[in-house]
Design a protein around this motif. Structure first.
Motif, PDB file in Angstrom:
ATOM      1  N   LYS A 314       0.846  -1.179   0.000  1.00 19.04           N
ATOM      2  CA  LYS A 314       0.000   0.000   0.000  1.00 19.04           C
ATOM      3  C   LYS A 314       0.890   1.241   0.000  1.00 19.04           C
ATOM      4  O   LYS A 314       1.689   1.435   0.906  1.00 19.04           O
ATOM      5  CB  LYS A 314      -0.903   0.017   1.235  1.00 19.04           C
ATOM      6  CG  LYS A 314      -1.875   1.188   1.252  1.00 19.04           C
ATOM      7  CD  LYS A 314      -2.764   1.149   2.478  1.00 19.04           C
ATOM      8  CE  LYS A 314      -3.722   2.338   2.494  1.00 19.04           C
ATOM      9  NZ  LYS A 314      -4.601   2.301   3.686  1.00 19.04           N
ATOM     10  N   PRO A 315       0.773   2.085  -1.039  1.00 19.56           N
ATOM     11  CA  PRO A 315       1.655   3.262  -1.125  1.00 19.56           C
ATOM     12  C   PRO A 315       1.525   4.145   0.114  1.00 19.56           C
ATOM     13  O   PRO A 315       0.425   4.473   0.544  1.00 19.56           O
ATOM     14  CB  PRO A 315       1.151   3.981  -2.378  1.00 19.56           C
ATOM     15  CG  PRO A 315       0.473   2.915  -3.172  1.00 19.56           C
ATOM     16  CD  PRO A 315      -0.143   1.996  -2.176  1.00 19.56           C
ATOM     17  N   LYS A 316       2.664   4.510   0.678  1.00 24.00           N
ATOM     18  CA  LYS A 316       2.663   5.322   1.888  1.00 24.00           C
ATOM     19  C   LYS A 316       3.936   6.141   1.961  1.00 24.00           C
ATOM     20  O   LYS A 316       5.032   5.637   1.708  1.00 24.00           O
ATOM     21  CB  LYS A 316       2.549   4.419   3.116  1.00 24.00           C
ATOM     22  CG  LYS A 316       2.492   5.169   4.430  1.00 24.00           C
ATOM     23  CD  LYS A 316       2.363   4.201   5.597  1.00 24.00           C
ATOM     24  CE  LYS A 316       2.294   4.944   6.923  1.00 24.00           C
ATOM     25  NZ  LYS A 316       2.185   4.021   8.064  1.00 24.00           N
ATOM     26  N   VAL A 317       3.790   7.403   2.291  1.00 25.15           N
ATOM     27  CA  VAL A 317       4.930   8.282   2.511  1.00 25.15           C
ATOM     28  C   VAL A 317       4.939   8.651   3.989  1.00 25.15           C
ATOM     29  O   VAL A 317       4.006   9.272   4.483  1.00 25.15           O
ATOM     30  CB  VAL A 317       4.840   9.554   1.650  1.00 25.15           C
ATOM     31  CG1 VAL A 317       6.015  10.481   1.940  1.00 25.15           C
ATOM     32  CG2 VAL A 317       4.813   9.196   0.175  1.00 25.15           C
ATOM     33  N   THR A 318       5.966   8.251   4.714  1.00 24.96           N
ATOM     34  CA  THR A 318       6.058   8.547   6.135  1.00 24.96           C
ATOM     35  C   THR A 318       6.641   9.943   6.354  1.00 24.96           C
ATOM     36  O   THR A 318       7.172  10.565   5.429  1.00 24.96           O
ATOM     37  CB  THR A 318       6.932   7.517   6.854  1.00 24.96           C
ATOM     38  OG1 THR A 318       8.296   7.668   6.404  1.00 24.96           O
ATOM     39  CG2 THR A 318       6.465   6.094   6.564  1.00 24.96           C
ATOM     40  N   VAL A 319       6.577  10.404   7.593  1.00 26.01           N
ATOM     41  CA  VAL A 319       7.167  11.692   7.930  1.00 26.01           C
ATOM     42  C   VAL A 319       8.670  11.665   7.653  1.00 26.01           C
ATOM     43  O   VAL A 319       9.237  12.629   7.140  1.00 26.01           O
ATOM     44  CB  VAL A 319       6.905  12.043   9.409  1.00 26.01           C
ATOM     45  CG1 VAL A 319       7.616  13.337   9.789  1.00 26.01           C
ATOM     46  CG2 VAL A 319       5.418  12.165   9.671  1.00 26.01           C
ATOM     47  N   LEU A 320       9.307  10.542   7.966  1.00 26.27           N
ATOM     48  CA  LEU A 320      10.743  10.420   7.718  1.00 26.27           C
ATOM     49  C   LEU A 320      11.049  10.493   6.226  1.00 26.27           C
ATOM     50  O   LEU A 320      12.014  11.159   5.808  1.00 26.27           O
ATOM     51  CB  LEU A 320      11.268   9.109   8.309  1.00 26.27           C
ATOM     52  CG  LEU A 320      12.781   8.875   8.198  1.00 26.27           C
ATOM     53  CD1 LEU A 320      13.551   9.956   8.933  1.00 26.27           C
ATOM     54  CD2 LEU A 320      13.155   7.488   8.750  1.00 26.27           C
ATOM     55  N   ASP A 321      10.246   9.804   5.412  1.00 19.41           N
ATOM     56  CA  ASP A 321      10.415   9.896   3.956  1.00 19.41           C
ATOM     57  C   ASP A 321      10.298  11.343   3.495  1.00 19.41           C
ATOM     58  O   ASP A 321      11.119  11.836   2.715  1.00 19.41           O
ATOM     59  CB  ASP A 321       9.349   9.053   3.241  1.00 19.41           C
ATOM     60  CG  ASP A 321       9.508   7.564   3.458  1.00 19.41           C
ATOM     61  OD1 ASP A 321      10.657   7.105   3.602  1.00 19.41           O
ATOM     62  OD2 ASP A 321       8.484   6.872   3.513  1.00 19.41           O
ATOM     63  N   ALA A 322       9.249  12.015   3.987  1.00 19.66           N
ATOM     64  CA  ALA A 322       8.996  13.394   3.573  1.00 19.66           C
ATOM     65  C   ALA A 322      10.151  14.315   3.955  1.00 19.66           C
ATOM     66  O   ALA A 322      10.531  15.205   3.184  1.00 19.66           O
ATOM     67  CB  ALA A 322       7.694  13.892   4.195  1.00 19.66           C
TER      68      ALA A 322
END
Length: 373
Positions: A314-322
């Motif tokens: 499931k595509p997800k962008v975490t705070v760390l990724d951002a």
């Protein structure tokens, strides 16, 4: 019978072919019954395989062929699978996937431009639809405070349009309320880009577990907004750094954000506010830097999104990724780009030295699930 030619859609041509196959009439007589010329009928029948094999865009009058047909075939299959799994797909994601397929197929002359995307959508009857659901707070009625309204308005206006087939029923999940506020600051030559300040909702997100250092300064606030206290703290920390390193004083240009209040007891930073209600023509970072920064962020978010989809996750962008996307996007902006934007805004024209003029600006980034708006 009129001898003028009539223009038919692909669907109408298929209907003519089917009606002709059912009749025993000669072509001349059948053409007269349809009020068309015999030559028009012959042209349609000659291309019967081409018309009957068309699967999309039958409301069009011409079959548009793609320069890279194999690429679009693969992309269409991927898009169909994504929508069958109810995975949201936006325009930037389609362009990113197309570029990825082109590299895999060894196509070197392909450019996934917005023009190509428009033509691809028209060829395959793909349209954009807004997320069908509205935020719960908005559906419930009037909001309780101005701050609640501002938060909800941001959630609505930052949502991304998703691509679907024309015949597909509109589906979508709840609008994401996850956001980051990002403060960036640079001098007019781009030689001193400050480390971005990123403000999230939680002090210690789960994705920070086992993370010892971050490429950006991170702070938290219950709504992930910039506050006057955070802005003041950031400025005083910078002022102390200038004093410790014995660097030249800074002339800082600031917009009229509600959080950018007057800050006292600064020894090495002088703040100049842009005129109230000023337009972007006077603010250097709004003359191109903001666009480049957001494009860099979005490109990285889309790449991660595609990788997650390829791995059936499931595509997800975490705070760390951002945070890493923010850091890399800000790092990659060239000094020449920044300098040109300051020049467009009228700097370098008076006694003010270029290296002394600095601007700070705050952006809001929605970072999931509609990747990097």
């Amino acid at each position: 019978m009129s001898n003028s030619r009539k223009s038919f859609s692909i669907a109408e041509k298929i209907e003519i072919i089917q009606d002709y196959d059912k009749t025993q009439l000669k072509q001349k007589d059948f053409a007269a019954s349809k009020n068309i010329t015999p030559s028009t009928l012959r042209s349609i029948l000659k291309r019967r395989n081409e018309f009957t094999s068309a699967t999309e865009g039958k409301d069009r009058k011409k079959i548009r062929t793609a320069k890279h047909d194999q690429l679009e075939t693969v992309l269409k299959v991927w898009f169909t699978q994504a929508r069958s799994s109810n995975i949201p797909v936006s325009g930037p994601i389609l362009r990113g996937k197309a570029q990825e397929i082109a590299q895999f197929l060894g196509i070197s002359d392909f450019n996934a431009s917005t023009g190509w995307l428009d033509r691809f959508k028209n060829r395959h009857s793909i349209i954009y639809r807004k997320n069908c659901r509205v935020p719960k707070a908005a559906a419930a009625g009037p909001l309780g405070s101005v701050s609640d309204w501002k938060e909800q308005l941001s959630s609505v206006t930052e949502d991304e349009s998703l691509a679907t087939y024309k015949t597909e029923r509109c589906r979508g999940g709840e609008l994401s309320k996850d956001r980051l506020t990002v403060l960036v600051c640079t001098n007019s030559t781009g030689s001193d880009k400050r480390k971005p300040l990123v403000i999230g909702k939680y002090a210690k997100p789960r994705c920070f577990d086992n993370v010892k250092t971050l490429p950006c300064i991170y702070a938290s606030q219950s709504r992930a907004w910039m506050t006057s206290v955070q802005f003041s703290t950031w400025l005083h920390d910078w002022d102390k750094e200038l004093e410790a390193r014995k660097k030249p004083n800074i002339l800082l240009f600031v917009d009229n954000c509600a959080a950018h209040l007057k800050v006292d007891h600064l020894n090495h930073i002088k703040i100049i506010y842009f005129p109230p209600k000023t337009n972007s023509e006077l603010q250097p970072l709004d003359r191109g830097v903001k666009t480049v920064f957001r494009q860099g962020y979005r490109r990285r978010a889309v790449q991660l999104y595609l990788q997650e989809m390829a791995a059936s996750k499931k595509p997800k962008v975490t705070v760390l990724d951002a945070i890493h996307f923010v850091h890399a996007s800000w790092r990659d902006i060239k000094p020449a780009t920044i300098e040109n934007c300051f020049k467009k805004a009228g700097f370098f024209g008076g006694s003010q030295s270029g290296s002394q003029a600095t601007q700070v600006v705050t952006y809001i980034l929605m970072f999931k699930p509609a990747v990097g708006t």
